[in-house]
Design an enzyme around this catalytic site. Structure first.
Site, PDB file in Angstrom:
ATOM      1  CE  LYS A 102       6.075  -4.113  73.236  1.00 56.79           C
ATOM      2  NZ  LYS A 102       6.118  -5.435  73.886  1.00 56.79           N
TER       3      LYS A 102
ATOM      4  CD  GLU B 265      13.125  -8.182  73.787  1.00 58.87           C
ATOM      5  OE1 GLU B 265      14.077  -8.072  74.575  1.00 58.87           O
ATOM      6  OE2 GLU B 265      11.946  -7.936  74.108  1.00 58.87           O
TER       7      GLU B 265
ATOM      8  CB  SER C 102      -1.448  -2.021  72.854  1.00 56.94           C
ATOM      9  OG  SER C 102      -1.495  -2.509  71.519  1.00 56.94           O
TER      10      SER C 102
END
Lengths: 393, 270
Positions: A85, A107, A375
């Site tokens: 991210k 969000e 990830s």
């Protein structure tokens, strides 16, 4: 608008008129700065020195031997704040700064994107408001605290299902009211154009690195690339490095929840139909009357009833295959990676690991070279995993 | 019953030297029967047209007031067929224009052509799709033209002149003019630059302009009409009356009647 942001029929810009000028401004800024030397230099500096890129491509030797394949893990779990991210948060955070915005909103479901946004906000001196469903706030108290430590204000969202989908609604409403000062830092490859394209661009560093690394190590491309798909940003990031290599199979793994054939799952491509949610035409979980349904998955990061439009497109042209693994399989994948390789994956990434194991066990796949995009790391999921395993921590 | 067009409605109002007043409600809020009575009460008390919302699970353009109305509506069992029945029932009651306010996914899932065909049979005058900017509207405009259902678009303070031209080009019925940035919802003060907004729009279009978002008091209506708008639209303030009187339907209807009456009076030009 310069482009229509369509992937086949998917994508587009389905937003209230009040947002259109902000979208136009964002599109213009993105295409201007992405090729701007100063911006690129600064972005690369942050990716390297702040986030910790490049991440390794790790040969999981024990797992490979066990399965009779060559399995490589792209170690996005090693990044600052614990997941891929941060790549996108740095990119969009910088872009917001270049655009003269003073405030970021985002969000978050599990909290990873919220944390990534909070730290880049702190780093760049931007105010940060994070919208988070009140149920998620309760489930992820530690992550809320982490965001607050970086100076972000976390706003619990009490509407609807009180989860990710509702926090996105709320973030859009905020943006509509504050377009002059605020950039909405969407965390995945969903949303109206230019978000799916822009987020893919900022995540494409994963695919670029992985391609170069596998060529260096193996002297050839992998047979298969596997990544988990919620909104789909880590998958789009790594797929983008191999999408033109037709011989490389791309597999996206969705959250099967209690089972893709039950009412409680997040297998949007498998079970969804064409629909418009949060600004784009894509596959969504919905009723016959077009009302959006709740998704369900043990991993909060996959718990979303939509999916990035480019994934819907890649599915429609059969360039990528989409499958799902259920909660139990994901937890088994999680445990296997911990036990065999000493790596604790995020529950999202555990879905990709679980499918890789399933895939490698098939006779026809023996001996294949597989890259799994790891990830994120699993620190954030300790409470959930302990609960699922019946362990008191 | 036949339907009066928006054009006729604006002309009649102009002849009486007044603007038009358009209240909004969500079908099925708080339940089907009551929402029918609310609509009739509004029509009986001077509403010149109705803005009718189909509830949606994810109404991003709306504030909390309308979202709560959507939630109440779903709880009372609203389906798309009930929404159509609502339109049918009300059309038997009045010839005044009906405009739908709806999110695109509902239309998309139903089938764009089929949806507009259905509306045309139900004698619905117009549709405003809250999350459909002009750029994405080609399919909808095709259907709207084919079935004679007008397509309403929104213009906001953030709308550039270039976009205003596009909107004026595509719009039917009237242009839903927003003079504050944000979502729907009642606001105490109308801090908008209505005068500037209307002036700017008049440079691009002769279409009737109705102002909505944040209007809750007669003085807001006066201000809007005296700025040169042709009408005022009010949603959240009415929904607040519904929400405040959920256990007293008689008072709810009485208060709504009184409120609509006072708002309509404020549309008279001095």
């Amino acid at each position: 608008m310069k482009y229509n942001g369509k992937f086949g029929k998917y994508g587009g810009t389905y937003v209230p008129e009040l947002l259109m000028p902000a979208i136009e401004e964002l599109e213009e800024a993105f295409y201007k700065y992405k090729d701007d030397e100063k911006f690129k230099k600064e972005l690369n500096k942050y990716l390297k020195e702040f986030a910790g890129r490049p991440t390794g491509l790790y040969y999981a030797e024990n797992l490979s031997k066990k399965l009779g394949c060559k399995i490589y893990l792209k170690r996005e779990d090693m990044l600052h704040t614990g997941a891929h991210k941060i790549n996108n948060a740095i990119g969009q955070g910088l872009l917001a700064k270049y655009m003269g915005k003073t405030r970021l909103i985002a969000e978050t479901g599990a909290g990873q994107h919220g944390i990534a946004t909070s730290v880049i906000g702190a780093k760049l001196g931007l105010d940060v408001n994070i919208y988070m469903g009140s149920k998620d706030v309760e489930r992820q108290k530690m992550n809320v605290f982490r965001m607050e430590l970086s100076g972000a204000e976390v706003i619990p969202v009490d509407a609807g299902s009180c989860t990710l989908k509702d926090s996105i609604n709320e973030a859009f409403r905020d943006w509509i009211s504050n377009v002059d000062t605020t950039h909405y830092l969407i965390g995945t490859t969903m949303g109206p154009h230019p978000y799916p394209t822009m987020v893919k661009y900022f995540q494409s560093v994963i695919g670029k690195e992985a391609r170069k690394q596998i060529l260096e190590i193996e002297g050839k491309l992998p047979d298969t690339v596997i990544a988990c798909v919620g909104g789909g940003s880590n998958a789009m990031g790594i797929f983008s490095g191999f999408i033109d290599d037709e011989d490389v199979d791309l597999i996206g793994v969705e959250g099967g929840g209690k089972g893709a054939d039950t009412d409680e799952n997040a297998a949007t491509i498998e079970n969804g139909s064409d629909g418009i949610l949060h600004g784009a035409l894509s596959k969504v979980l919905q009723t016959d009357e077009g009302q959006i349904e709740q998704a369900s998955c043990v991993s909060a990061g996959l718990d979303y009833p939509g999916v990035g439009p480019e994934h819907a497109y890649l599915d429609s042209i059969n360039r990528a295959e989409y499958v799902s693994v259920n909660n139990e399989e994901a937890l088994n994948g999680f445990r296997t990676l911990c036990e065999v390789e000493g790596i604790i994956p995020a529950l999202e990434s555990a879905h990709a690991v679980a499918y890789a194991i399933k895939y490698a066990k098939k006779e026809k796949n023996k001996g294949k070279t597989i890259i799994v995009n790891l990830s994120g790391r699993g620190d954030k999921d300790m409470n959930i995993v302990a609960k699922e395993l019946g362990v008191e921590v | 019953m036949n339907m009066k067009t928006y054009e006729e409605t604006f002309k009649e109002a102009e002849a009486k030297n007044e603007g038009i007043f358009i209240p909004f409600l969500v079908v099925g809020d708080p339940d089907y029967e009551t929402s029918i009575e609310i609509a009739k009460t509004m029509l009986d008390n001077g509403a010149d047209a109705l803005e009718i919302g189909f509830p949606f699970s994810d109404p991003v353009a709306d504030g909390i007031t309308v979202q709560n109305a959507d939630i109440r509506s779903f709880k009372s069992g609203t389906t798309i067929e009930k929404c159509f029945k609502f339109l049918e029932e009300l059309r038997e009651y009045t010839d005044k224009p009906f405009g739908l306010l709806i999110y695109y996914n509902i239309i998309y899932k139903y089938g764009i052509d089929a949806f507009y065909e259905r509306l045309s049979k139900l004698k619905v005058n117009a549709v405003l799709v809250a999350d459909l900017p002009p750029e994405e509207s080609i399919d909808v405009r095709k259907a709207s033209k084919k079935y004679g259902v007008e397509e309403i678009f929104i213009a906001a303070p953030s709308t550039t002149n270039e976009r205003l031209k596009l909107i004026a080009d595509y719009a039917g019925g009237f242009i839903y003019t927003v003079s504050v940035m944000g979502t729907t919802g009642a606001r105490d003060k109308v801090e908008h630059n209505t005068t500037d907004m209307i002036k700017r729009m008049r440079e691009h279009t002769d279409m009737p302009l109705c102002v909505g978002f944040g209007i809750s008091k007669p003085e807001h209506v006066k201000e809007v009409i005296s700025s040169g708008a042709n009408g005022a639209i009010v949603g959240s303030a009415i929904i607040n009356i519904i929400a405040d009187n959920l256990d007293d339907k008689e008072k709810m209807l009485k208060d709504i009647g009184k409120y609509v009456n006072s708002m309509k009076k404020a549309t008279k030009k001095e």
